[in-house]
Design a protein around this motif. Structure first.
Motif, PDB file in Angstrom:
ATOM      1  N   PRO A 100       0.799  -1.236   0.000  1.00 20.63           N
ATOM      2  CA  PRO A 100       0.000   0.000   0.000  1.00 20.63           C
ATOM      3  C   PRO A 100       0.828   1.280   0.000  1.00 20.63           C
ATOM      4  O   PRO A 100       0.305   2.357  -0.290  1.00 20.63           O
ATOM      5  CB  PRO A 100      -0.838  -0.116   1.274  1.00 20.63           C
ATOM      6  N   ARG A 101       2.105   1.210   0.295  1.00 17.38           N
ATOM      7  CA  ARG A 101       2.963   2.401   0.295  1.00 17.38           C
ATOM      8  C   ARG A 101       3.432   2.784  -1.105  1.00 17.38           C
ATOM      9  O   ARG A 101       3.942   3.876  -1.319  1.00 17.38           O
ATOM     10  CB  ARG A 101       4.188   2.163   1.184  1.00 17.38           C
ATOM     11  N   VAL A 102       3.250   1.875  -2.051  1.00 15.07           N
ATOM     12  CA  VAL A 102       3.776   2.065  -3.405  1.00 15.07           C
ATOM     13  C   VAL A 102       2.675   2.569  -4.342  1.00 15.07           C
ATOM     14  O   VAL A 102       1.617   1.955  -4.449  1.00 15.07           O
ATOM     15  CB  VAL A 102       4.380   0.746  -3.938  1.00 15.07           C
ATOM     16  N   ALA A 103       2.924   3.693  -5.002  1.00 12.92           N
ATOM     17  CA  ALA A 103       1.980   4.220  -6.002  1.00 12.92           C
ATOM     18  C   ALA A 103       2.041   3.358  -7.262  1.00 12.92           C
ATOM     19  O   ALA A 103       1.019   2.976  -7.810  1.00 12.92           O
ATOM     20  CB  ALA A 103       2.291   5.672  -6.331  1.00 12.92           C
ATOM     21  N   TRP A 104       3.248   3.081  -7.717  1.00 15.71           N
ATOM     22  CA  TRP A 104       3.455   2.197  -8.868  1.00 15.71           C
ATOM     23  C   TRP A 104       4.892   1.706  -8.893  1.00 15.71           C
ATOM     24  O   TRP A 104       5.774   2.317  -8.322  1.00 15.71           O
ATOM     25  CB  TRP A 104       3.076   2.867 -10.195  1.00 15.71           C
ATOM     26  N   ALA A 105       5.070   0.571  -9.559  1.00 14.11           N
ATOM     27  CA  ALA A 105       6.398  -0.006  -9.752  1.00 14.11           C
ATOM     28  C   ALA A 105       6.390  -0.713 -11.099  1.00 14.11           C
ATOM     29  O   ALA A 105       5.411  -1.370 -11.457  1.00 14.11           O
ATOM     30  CB  ALA A 105       6.724  -0.987  -8.632  1.00 14.11           C
ATOM     31  N   GLU A 106       7.470  -0.571 -11.834  1.00 15.76           N
ATOM     32  CA  GLU A 106       7.571  -1.207 -13.159  1.00 15.76           C
ATOM     33  C   GLU A 106       9.030  -1.491 -13.483  1.00 15.76           C
ATOM     34  O   GLU A 106       9.923  -0.871 -12.908  1.00 15.76           O
ATOM     35  CB  GLU A 106       6.944  -0.336 -14.232  1.00 15.76           C
ATOM     36  N   PRO A 107       9.257  -2.428 -14.403  1.00 21.41           N
ATOM     37  CA  PRO A 107      10.639  -2.659 -14.834  1.00 21.41           C
ATOM     38  C   PRO A 107      11.168  -1.419 -15.552  1.00 21.41           C
ATOM     39  O   PRO A 107      10.400  -0.570 -15.991  1.00 21.41           O
ATOM     40  CB  PRO A 107      10.526  -3.828 -15.824  1.00 21.41           C
ATOM     41  N   ASN A 108      12.460  -1.315 -15.651  1.00 18.30           N
ATOM     42  CA  ASN A 108      13.075  -0.190 -16.361  1.00 18.30           C
ATOM     43  C   ASN A 108      13.082  -0.513 -17.855  1.00 18.30           C
ATOM     44  O   ASN A 108      14.037  -1.052 -18.385  1.00 18.30           O
ATOM     45  CB  ASN A 108      14.489   0.063 -15.846  1.00 18.30           C
ATOM     46  N   TYR A 109      11.966  -0.175 -18.521  1.00 19.34           N
ATOM     47  CA  TYR A 109      11.818  -0.451 -19.952  1.00 19.34           C
ATOM     48  C   TYR A 109      12.777   0.385 -20.775  1.00 19.34           C
ATOM     49  O   TYR A 109      13.119   1.506 -20.413  1.00 19.34           O
ATOM     50  CB  TYR A 109      10.388  -0.149 -20.424  1.00 19.34           C
ATOM     51  N   ILE A 110      13.181  -0.157 -21.902  1.00 19.29           N
ATOM     52  CA  ILE A 110      14.037   0.549 -22.839  1.00 19.29           C
ATOM     53  C   ILE A 110      13.143   1.174 -23.910  1.00 19.29           C
ATOM     54  O   ILE A 110      12.332   0.482 -24.516  1.00 19.29           O
ATOM     55  CB  ILE A 110      15.056  -0.407 -23.486  1.00 19.29           C
ATOM     56  N   TYR A 111      13.273   2.470 -24.087  1.00 12.65           N
ATOM     57  CA  TYR A 111      12.491   3.180 -25.090  1.00 12.65           C
ATOM     58  C   TYR A 111      13.429   3.698 -26.171  1.00 12.65           C
ATOM     59  O   TYR A 111      14.581   4.016 -25.903  1.00 12.65           O
ATOM     60  CB  TYR A 111      11.742   4.363 -24.464  1.00 12.65           C
TER      61      TYR A 111
END
Length: 123
Positions: A100-111
């Motif tokens: 619940p403390r995390v707004a969002w988390a994602e892998p470090n995508y390559i763009y």
């Protein structure tokens, strides 16, 4: 005074022409080959995390418990985190996303940046 204005106009026109020619040459060039990554790939062992407002200290404790080390913090508050060796990115992501403390988390995508190429076929 008039002469310097004319000179500035001429230099400005020359600069615009050079810019247009440079862009035209870049648009006609073959796209660069990517080294080893393709769109959709992620940098191994890296996760980007954003904590909810007021949850930064609890988030840091969570990150430590998961074996994450902060590499960089952006001006938006998102943090680039490095996983410890041998940790599973998928498992750590699931735990972060469920907290619940995390707004969002994602892998470090390559763009990749892309420039549309408009071909003139003379029509």
């Amino acid at each position: 005074m008039q002469r310097s204005k004319k000179m500035l106009r001429w230099l400005g026109s020359l600069l615009v022409l050079a810019l247009i020619l440079g862009l035209a040459a870049a648009a006609g060039a073959a796209p660069a080959k990517s080294s080893r990554y393709k769109p959709g790939d992620v940098l191994p062992g890296q996760i980007i995390v954003k904590y909810k407002p007021g949850q930064e200290s609890g988030g840091k404790a969570l990150a430590q418990s998961l074996g994450l080390a902060e590499v960089k913090k952006s001006v938006t508050g998102a943090r680039l985190m490095q996983l410890r060796a041998g940790a599973s990115t998928a498992d750590v992501l699931k735990r972060l996303q469920a907290d619940p403390r995390v707004a969002w988390a994602e892998p470090n995508y390559i763009y990749f940046a892309s420039i549309p190429v408009i071909k003139n076929n003379g029509n």
